[in-house]
Design a protein around this motif. Structure first.
Motif, PDB file in Angstrom:
ATOM      1  N   PHE A  99     -14.645 157.307  23.423  1.00  0.00           N
ATOM      2  CA  PHE A  99     -14.698 157.644  24.845  1.00  0.00           C
ATOM      3  C   PHE A  99     -13.479 157.092  25.587  1.00  0.00           C
ATOM      4  O   PHE A  99     -13.585 156.277  26.495  1.00  0.00           O
ATOM      5  CB  PHE A  99     -15.971 157.112  25.495  1.00  0.00           C
ATOM      6  N   SER A 100     -12.295 157.522  25.195  1.00  0.00           N
ATOM      7  CA  SER A 100     -11.052 156.879  25.632  1.00  0.00           C
ATOM      8  C   SER A 100     -10.438 157.502  26.872  1.00  0.00           C
ATOM      9  O   SER A 100      -9.245 157.359  27.120  1.00  0.00           O
ATOM     10  CB  SER A 100     -10.028 156.937  24.485  1.00  0.00           C
ATOM     11  N   ASN A 101     -11.198 158.198  27.704  1.00  0.00           N
ATOM     12  CA  ASN A 101     -10.634 158.814  28.887  1.00  0.00           C
ATOM     13  C   ASN A 101     -10.281 157.805  29.975  1.00  0.00           C
ATOM     14  O   ASN A 101      -9.354 157.996  30.746  1.00  0.00           O
ATOM     15  CB  ASN A 101     -11.613 159.854  29.460  1.00  0.00           C
ATOM     16  N   SER A 102     -11.027 156.711  30.057  1.00  0.00           N
ATOM     17  CA  SER A 102     -10.780 155.721  31.089  1.00  0.00           C
ATOM     18  C   SER A 102      -9.483 154.965  30.828  1.00  0.00           C
ATOM     19  O   SER A 102      -9.146 154.650  29.687  1.00  0.00           O
ATOM     20  CB  SER A 102     -11.945 154.727  31.160  1.00  0.00           C
ATOM     21  N   LYS A 103      -8.752 154.652  31.899  1.00  0.00           N
ATOM     22  CA  LYS A 103      -7.503 153.908  31.780  1.00  0.00           C
ATOM     23  C   LYS A 103      -7.715 152.399  31.892  1.00  0.00           C
ATOM     24  O   LYS A 103      -6.816 151.623  31.581  1.00  0.00           O
ATOM     25  CB  LYS A 103      -6.515 154.360  32.848  1.00  0.00           C
ATOM     26  N   THR A 104      -8.883 151.953  32.344  1.00  0.00           N
ATOM     27  CA  THR A 104      -9.137 150.528  32.536  1.00  0.00           C
ATOM     28  C   THR A 104     -10.206 149.976  31.607  1.00  0.00           C
ATOM     29  O   THR A 104     -10.199 148.789  31.294  1.00  0.00           O
ATOM     30  CB  THR A 104      -9.551 150.246  33.990  1.00  0.00           C
ATOM     31  N   ILE A 105     -11.132 150.808  31.158  1.00  0.00           N
ATOM     32  CA  ILE A 105     -12.195 150.378  30.241  1.00  0.00           C
ATOM     33  C   ILE A 105     -12.021 151.114  28.923  1.00  0.00           C
ATOM     34  O   ILE A 105     -11.991 152.344  28.878  1.00  0.00           O
ATOM     35  CB  ILE A 105     -13.596 150.673  30.809  1.00  0.00           C
ATOM     36  N   LYS A 106     -11.893 150.349  27.847  1.00  0.00           N
ATOM     37  CA  LYS A 106     -11.683 150.933  26.524  1.00  0.00           C
ATOM     38  C   LYS A 106     -12.845 150.527  25.600  1.00  0.00           C
ATOM     39  O   LYS A 106     -12.838 149.464  24.979  1.00  0.00           O
ATOM     40  CB  LYS A 106     -10.363 150.431  25.924  1.00  0.00           C
ATOM     41  N   PRO A 107     -13.911 151.349  25.503  1.00  0.00           N
ATOM     42  CA  PRO A 107     -15.016 151.033  24.594  1.00  0.00           C
ATOM     43  C   PRO A 107     -14.647 151.325  23.146  1.00  0.00           C
ATOM     44  O   PRO A 107     -13.809 152.194  22.874  1.00  0.00           O
ATOM     45  CB  PRO A 107     -16.146 151.935  25.077  1.00  0.00           C
ATOM     46  N   TYR A 108     -15.273 150.621  22.229  1.00  0.00           N
ATOM     47  CA  TYR A 108     -14.999 150.822  20.808  1.00  0.00           C
ATOM     48  C   TYR A 108     -16.184 150.384  19.973  1.00  0.00           C
ATOM     49  O   TYR A 108     -17.047 149.602  20.421  1.00  0.00           O
ATOM     50  CB  TYR A 108     -13.739 150.063  20.382  1.00  0.00           C
ATOM     51  N   ILE A 109     -16.247 150.872  18.766  1.00  0.00           N
ATOM     52  CA  ILE A 109     -17.164 150.363  17.752  1.00  0.00           C
ATOM     53  C   ILE A 109     -16.352 149.536  16.768  1.00  0.00           C
ATOM     54  O   ILE A 109     -15.144 149.747  16.620  1.00  0.00           O
ATOM     55  CB  ILE A 109     -17.917 151.496  17.036  1.00  0.00           C
ATOM     56  N   PHE A 110     -16.997 148.565  16.108  1.00  0.00           N
ATOM     57  CA  PHE A 110     -16.230 147.631  15.290  1.00  0.00           C
ATOM     58  C   PHE A 110     -16.971 147.219  14.028  1.00  0.00           C
ATOM     59  O   PHE A 110     -18.193 147.333  13.927  1.00  0.00           O
ATOM     60  CB  PHE A 110     -15.885 146.374  16.097  1.00  0.00           C
ATOM     61  N   TYR A 111     -16.192 146.743  13.076  1.00  0.00           N
ATOM     62  CA  TYR A 111     -16.689 146.006  11.909  1.00  0.00           C
ATOM     63  C   TYR A 111     -16.010 144.650  11.916  1.00  0.00           C
ATOM     64  O   TYR A 111     -14.778 144.561  12.050  1.00  0.00           O
ATOM     65  CB  TYR A 111     -16.371 146.736  10.604  1.00  0.00           C
ATOM     66  N   ASP A 112     -16.796 143.581  11.796  1.00  0.00           N
ATOM     67  CA  ASP A 112     -16.272 142.218  11.870  1.00  0.00           C
ATOM     68  C   ASP A 112     -16.745 141.418  10.662  1.00  0.00           C
ATOM     69  O   ASP A 112     -17.932 141.455  10.305  1.00  0.00           O
ATOM     70  CB  ASP A 112     -16.743 141.542  13.158  1.00  0.00           C
TER      71      ASP A 112
END
Length: 216
Positions: A99-112
């Motif tokens: 969902f990378s449309n926002s210029k200030t909020i960058k959501p992501y899924i991760f593996y840690d």
């Protein structure tokens, strides 16, 4: 395992620092306990980010950080350091932006993935006598077990929020598993206790600084 490779890992991080684009300082609450993570990462493309870091375990001998509850947990939140090597660990992660449309909020899924080498500090209250009025009397017992090799891996959701210029707030939450490797003769099941596992959770909050020009 962690003890033998920690020095090599630190040298690799230092050697590759020039090729990294992001630097993070995060506070983590994991299955084993709490830690501060210094890490660096690089954007592979517009979607993927890969990174690694040095984990510093923390505890407070006289406070709740050393033992945050009175449940009879053997490993959960019981990480306790008694030697210098126990304070350090390693971490690696992969983020996939969504969902990378926002210029200030960058959501992501991760593996840690996080690993460290340390023992535990356990506190128990066990009955030891009965008062004249029938009240059961309890006595505090402190027990140290290990050391063990802890391998914690989680997947989840996170986001980065641009604060100003190249500085970002980084927060994430995840679920996964924790593997505890090591033999402790004082524990039950003496012949098969070299391996244990539990469901785990991960909560992270921290700051990230991005080198170079700000990307949208």
């Amino acid at each position: 395992m962690v003890k033998n490779n920690l020095g090599i890992f630190i040298l690799c991080i230092a050697f590759s620092a020039k090729s990294q684009t992001n630097f993070q300082l995060n506070y983590n609450s994991t299955f084993s306990g709490r830690n501060i993570l210094f890490s660096s990462s690089k954007d592979i493309n517009t979607k993927y980010e890969i990174g690694a870091g040095l984990r510093i375990n923390i505890h407070n001998i006289n406070g709740k950080l050393a033992h945050p509850d009175d449940q009879f947990n053997t490993y959960k939140k019981r990480l306790f350091m008694t030697q210098p090597i126990n304070y350090f660990g390693i971490s690696g992660f992969v983020n996939r932006q969504i969902f990378s449309n926002s210029k200030t909020i960058k959501p992501y899924i991760f593996y840690d993935l996080q690993a460290t080498y340390s023992g535990t500090r356990n506190r128990f209250f066990l009955p030891y006598d009965v008062a004249l009025d029938g009240t059961i009397l309890y006595k505090e017992h402190i027990q140290f077990w290990g050391p063990f090799t802890w391998v914690e891996q989680n997947i989840g959701f996170g986001f980065k929020a641009n604060l100003f210029d190249n500085l970002y707030l980084n927060q994430r939450m995840g679920l996964g598993s924790a593997f505890i490797l090591g033999y402790e003769k004082q524990l039950l099941d003496k012949y098969f206790n070299w391996f244990a596992w539990n469901f785990s959770t991960l909560f992270t909050i921290g700051l990230e600084y991005r080198l170079g020009s700000k990307t949208e």
